[in-house]
Design an enzyme around this catalytic site. Sequence first.
Site, short mmCIF file in Angstrom:
data_model
loop_
_atom_site.label_atom_id
_atom_site.label_comp_id
_atom_site.label_asym_id
_atom_site.label_seq_id
_atom_site.Cartn_x
_atom_site.Cartn_y
_atom_site.Cartn_z
N CYS A 57 -5.48 -106.76 27.99
CA CYS A 57 -5.25 -105.14 27.91
C CYS A 57 -6.52 -104.55 28.64
O CYS A 57 -6.14 -103.65 29.38
CB CYS A 57 -5.23 -104.98 26.44
SG CYS A 57 -6.88 -105.13 25.20
N HIS A 106 -7.86 -103.09 21.28
CA HIS A 106 -6.78 -103.17 22.33
C HIS A 106 -6.65 -101.78 22.62
O HIS A 106 -7.35 -100.86 22.22
CB HIS A 106 -5.37 -103.30 21.49
CG HIS A 106 -4.39 -103.49 22.45
ND1 HIS A 106 -4.35 -104.44 23.03
CD2 HIS A 106 -3.02 -102.78 22.53
CE1 HIS A 106 -3.15 -104.46 23.72
NE2 HIS A 106 -2.55 -103.48 23.51
N HIS A 118 0.95 -101.30 28.27
CA HIS A 118 -0.18 -102.26 27.81
C HIS A 118 0.37 -103.74 28.10
O HIS A 118 1.27 -103.90 28.38
CB HIS A 118 -0.65 -101.92 26.32
CG HIS A 118 0.56 -102.41 25.45
ND1 HIS A 118 0.30 -103.13 24.22
CD2 HIS A 118 1.84 -102.38 25.30
CE1 HIS A 118 1.35 -103.54 23.60
NE2 HIS A 118 2.32 -102.97 24.15
#
Length: 141
Positions: A57, A106, A118
């Site tokens: 990520c 994240h 993402h």
Amino acid sequence: AEISAMEQAKAEHSQSVANWGGSSHAGPGRPEAVDWAVKALGKPYKWGWAGPDAFDCSGLTLWVYAHLGISLPHSAAAQANCGTRVARGSALLPGDLVFFGNPIHHVGIYVGHGQMIHAPSTGGVVEYSGLLSDYVGAVRL
């Protein structure tokens, strides 16, 4: 009288400056970041990778912003301390980094209309997604 789209966006952006401690005047956003993120769609998630063939990520956001001349650390939590925090409840703009989890674990790139791009997790690929339920805030670079 009709207000311009810019004035409307500015008004929406200024409505709330609570919770995450950000600014309601964090800048214009970076739609060109979305253009770079789109180029990574479908690439596999691999922990520790920052492109061009696979991403985790924060590696995705690092890779995207490197193309815009902006250096980011390879950590979602560290990236949350870059740029200007966008106040919780303020309008997000394309290119904003959006963060999830407590502690933050994240990050994605906001594309508009409640969507982000993402690199989700092992076994996944870079994809479009709605904002996750554990959204905690955003920064604008």
